[in-house]
Motif scaffolding. Structure first.
Motif, mmCIF file in Angstrom:
data_model
loop_
_atom_site.group_PDB
_atom_site.id
_atom_site.type_symbol
_atom_site.label_atom_id
_atom_site.label_comp_id
_atom_site.label_asym_id
_atom_site.label_seq_id
_atom_site.Cartn_x
_atom_site.Cartn_y
_atom_site.Cartn_z
ATOM 1 N N ASP A 95 -6.831 11.039 -3.983
ATOM 2 C CA ASP A 95 -5.952 11.981 -3.340
ATOM 3 C C ASP A 95 -4.555 11.798 -3.783
ATOM 4 O O ASP A 95 -3.630 12.004 -2.987
ATOM 5 C CB ASP A 95 -6.041 11.948 -1.916
ATOM 6 C CG ASP A 95 -7.437 12.181 -1.368
ATOM 7 O OD1 ASP A 95 -8.031 13.056 -1.789
ATOM 8 O OD2 ASP A 95 -7.902 11.502 -0.252
ATOM 9 N N LEU A 96 -4.525 11.472 -5.112
ATOM 10 C CA LEU A 96 -3.070 11.239 -5.632
ATOM 11 C C LEU A 96 -2.167 12.598 -5.856
ATOM 12 O O LEU A 96 -2.648 13.505 -6.205
ATOM 13 C CB LEU A 96 -3.204 10.515 -7.048
ATOM 14 C CG LEU A 96 -1.991 9.942 -7.608
ATOM 15 C CD1 LEU A 96 -1.772 8.727 -6.737
ATOM 16 C CD2 LEU A 96 -2.257 9.845 -9.002
ATOM 17 N N ARG A 97 -0.954 12.510 -5.386
ATOM 18 C CA ARG A 97 0.065 13.364 -5.525
ATOM 19 C C ARG A 97 1.248 12.837 -5.996
ATOM 20 O O ARG A 97 1.864 11.863 -5.416
ATOM 21 C CB ARG A 97 0.402 14.385 -4.043
ATOM 22 C CG ARG A 97 1.371 15.515 -4.137
ATOM 23 C CD ARG A 97 1.309 16.239 -2.974
ATOM 24 N NE ARG A 97 1.603 15.476 -1.767
ATOM 25 C CZ ARG A 97 2.974 15.306 -1.457
ATOM 26 N NH1 ARG A 97 4.013 16.013 -2.157
ATOM 27 N NH2 ARG A 97 3.108 14.581 -0.216
ATOM 28 N N VAL A 98 1.853 13.424 -6.739
ATOM 29 C CA VAL A 98 3.178 13.125 -7.523
ATOM 30 C C VAL A 98 4.125 14.414 -7.469
ATOM 31 O O VAL A 98 3.812 15.127 -7.995
ATOM 32 C CB VAL A 98 2.984 12.537 -8.887
ATOM 33 C CG1 VAL A 98 4.525 12.013 -9.574
ATOM 34 C CG2 VAL A 98 1.949 11.497 -8.894
ATOM 35 N N ALA A 99 5.454 14.050 -7.181
ATOM 36 C CA ALA A 99 6.339 15.285 -7.251
ATOM 37 C C ALA A 99 7.596 14.885 -7.801
ATOM 38 O O ALA A 99 7.912 13.686 -7.547
ATOM 39 C CB ALA A 99 6.446 15.828 -5.444
ATOM 40 N N TYR A 100 8.288 15.690 -8.441
ATOM 41 C CA TYR A 100 9.705 15.548 -8.911
ATOM 42 C C TYR A 100 10.363 16.574 -8.331
ATOM 43 O O TYR A 100 10.213 17.883 -8.483
ATOM 44 C CB TYR A 100 9.549 15.858 -10.526
ATOM 45 C CG TYR A 100 9.079 14.909 -11.286
ATOM 46 C CD1 TYR A 100 9.444 13.528 -11.820
ATOM 47 C CD2 TYR A 100 7.798 14.897 -11.944
ATOM 48 C CE1 TYR A 100 8.934 12.672 -12.406
ATOM 49 C CE2 TYR A 100 6.894 13.819 -12.631
ATOM 50 C CZ TYR A 100 7.498 13.004 -12.894
ATOM 51 O OH TYR A 100 7.062 11.991 -13.525
ATOM 52 N N ALA A 101 11.654 15.971 -7.621
ATOM 53 C CA ALA A 101 12.765 16.884 -7.120
ATOM 54 C C ALA A 101 11.949 17.953 -6.247
ATOM 55 O O ALA A 101 12.218 19.169 -6.240
ATOM 56 C CB ALA A 101 13.450 17.532 -7.945
ATOM 57 N N GLY A 102 10.880 17.582 -5.326
ATOM 58 C CA GLY A 102 10.221 18.563 -4.579
ATOM 59 C C GLY A 102 9.092 19.276 -5.191
ATOM 60 O O GLY A 102 8.422 20.074 -4.415
ATOM 61 N N ARG A 103 8.978 19.393 -6.419
ATOM 62 C CA ARG A 103 7.942 20.232 -7.201
ATOM 63 C C ARG A 103 6.523 19.166 -7.383
ATOM 64 O O ARG A 103 6.902 18.102 -8.229
ATOM 65 C CB ARG A 103 8.247 20.649 -8.435
ATOM 66 C CG ARG A 103 7.465 21.544 -9.161
ATOM 67 C CD ARG A 103 8.134 22.430 -10.117
ATOM 68 N NE ARG A 103 8.268 21.644 -11.321
ATOM 69 C CZ ARG A 103 7.347 21.598 -12.239
ATOM 70 N NH1 ARG A 103 5.992 22.141 -12.048
ATOM 71 N NH2 ARG A 103 7.401 20.857 -13.540
ATOM 72 N N THR A 104 5.487 19.649 -6.809
ATOM 73 C CA THR A 104 4.392 18.886 -7.176
ATOM 74 C C THR A 104 3.787 19.016 -8.760
ATOM 75 O O THR A 104 3.640 20.239 -9.244
ATOM 76 C CB THR A 104 3.283 19.372 -6.242
ATOM 77 O OG1 THR A 104 3.422 19.017 -5.058
ATOM 78 C CG2 THR A 104 1.954 18.549 -6.525
ATOM 79 N N VAL A 105 3.665 17.836 -9.336
ATOM 80 C CA VAL A 105 3.158 17.954 -10.602
ATOM 81 C C VAL A 105 1.754 17.424 -10.650
ATOM 82 O O VAL A 105 1.052 17.918 -11.711
ATOM 83 C CB VAL A 105 4.084 16.776 -11.512
ATOM 84 C CG1 VAL A 105 3.592 16.649 -12.995
ATOM 85 C CG2 VAL A 105 5.661 17.215 -11.501
#
Length: 280
Positions: A7-17
């Protein structure tokens, strides 16, 4: 050892990548990540070798959360060949490869005979044994790639994480590298742009599209014309390789699947070297 990504989630500046990624790299198998530019492959791999901290989810090494291990202990188990190569090393080839022994050394400890033997064998594995005394900055892009792979081999890891390892390599060295990976049978998580190379070398593939894993299975199961059209925007036929029997993708290079060409987006991870912003 095996890698489980949950269930990996990575985000930059609030945007999910990368969103809700779940995949497995089984012990002793080569597991490939494929997908268009911007699909999240590099971002996902960076969480595995701890360059990035996920906003949610976990990366497990044989059931243990990798982020709970010390950096030195993690480096003894997981070695990485990232796309970003760092600065130009003012070191010899041999000195660069010897950096792979660092996780096993105490502070200020010198190398011993075992270290020297491992470095020599790692250089031989990638066909660079005759270049040990050359300066790293003197090498071509392909030679540097092989030296950095030798550095990863010198770590003697349980898991290899390779982000586009065939970049800058000519055809012969691409074939040699992929054959070397198959021969080692070490747990390997690798991203590849070349779908035919992925079909040949990988035991299992995970296809990423817009930050999500959209298909998982053997190359024969997932490399289907309809999926290639949907994810990559190409017209293709999948046939049997006349030499190996692997799936072979024959692309229509005259036009994409929808009849029009579109520019590829860059993976945001290539533009951000710091920590992603967690929204959780």
């Amino acid at each position: 050892m095996r890698i489980d990504i949950e269930d990996l989630r990575v985000a930059y500046a609030g945007r999910t990548v990368v969103a809700d990624a779940h995949l497995i790299a089984a012990e002793g198998e080569i597991t490939g990540l494929v997908g268009p530019n911007g699909s999240g492959k590099s971002t996902l791999l960076r969480t595995v070798y701890r360059h990035l901290k996920p906003a949610a989810g976990r990366v497990l090494l044989d059931g243990a959360d990798l982020r709970e291990l010390s950096p030195a202990r993690s480096a003894r188990h997981v070695a990485a060949l990232p796309q970003e190569r760092g600065g130009d090393f003012e070191l010899t080839v041999r000195e660069v490869v010897a950096m792979g022994r660092t996780p096993y050394k105490r502070a200020f400890a010198g190398e011993d005979a075992a270290d020297r033997d491992i470095v020599a064998r790692s250089l031989a594995d990638v066909g660079m044994a005759g270049h040990a005394d050359r300066g790293f900055t003197e090498l071509s892009g392909g030679e540097r790639q092989r030296v950095l792979l030798a550095r990863a081999f010198a770590q003697r890891p349980d898991v290899l994480v390779l982000d586009e390892p065939t970049n800058h390599l000519d055809v012969r060295h691409q074939v040699e590298l992929l054959a070397l990976l198959r021969g080692r049978r070490r747990t390997t998580l690798v991203s590849l742009h070349d779908l035919n190379a992925a079909a040949s070398v990988c035991d299992r593939l995970h296809i990423l599209h817009e930050g999500r894993v959209v298909a998982s299975g053997t190359p024969r199961e997932v490399l289907r014309p309809a999926l290639l059209a949907e994810v990559f925007g190409v017209r293709a036929a999948v046939v049997e390789h006349p030499l190996t029997g692997d799936p072979l993708i024959a692309f229509d290079h005259r036009e994409p699947a929808d009849g029009r060409a579109e520019p590829e987006a860059a993976d945001p991870a290539d533009e951000h070297q710091g920590q992603p912003v967690s929204s959780s």
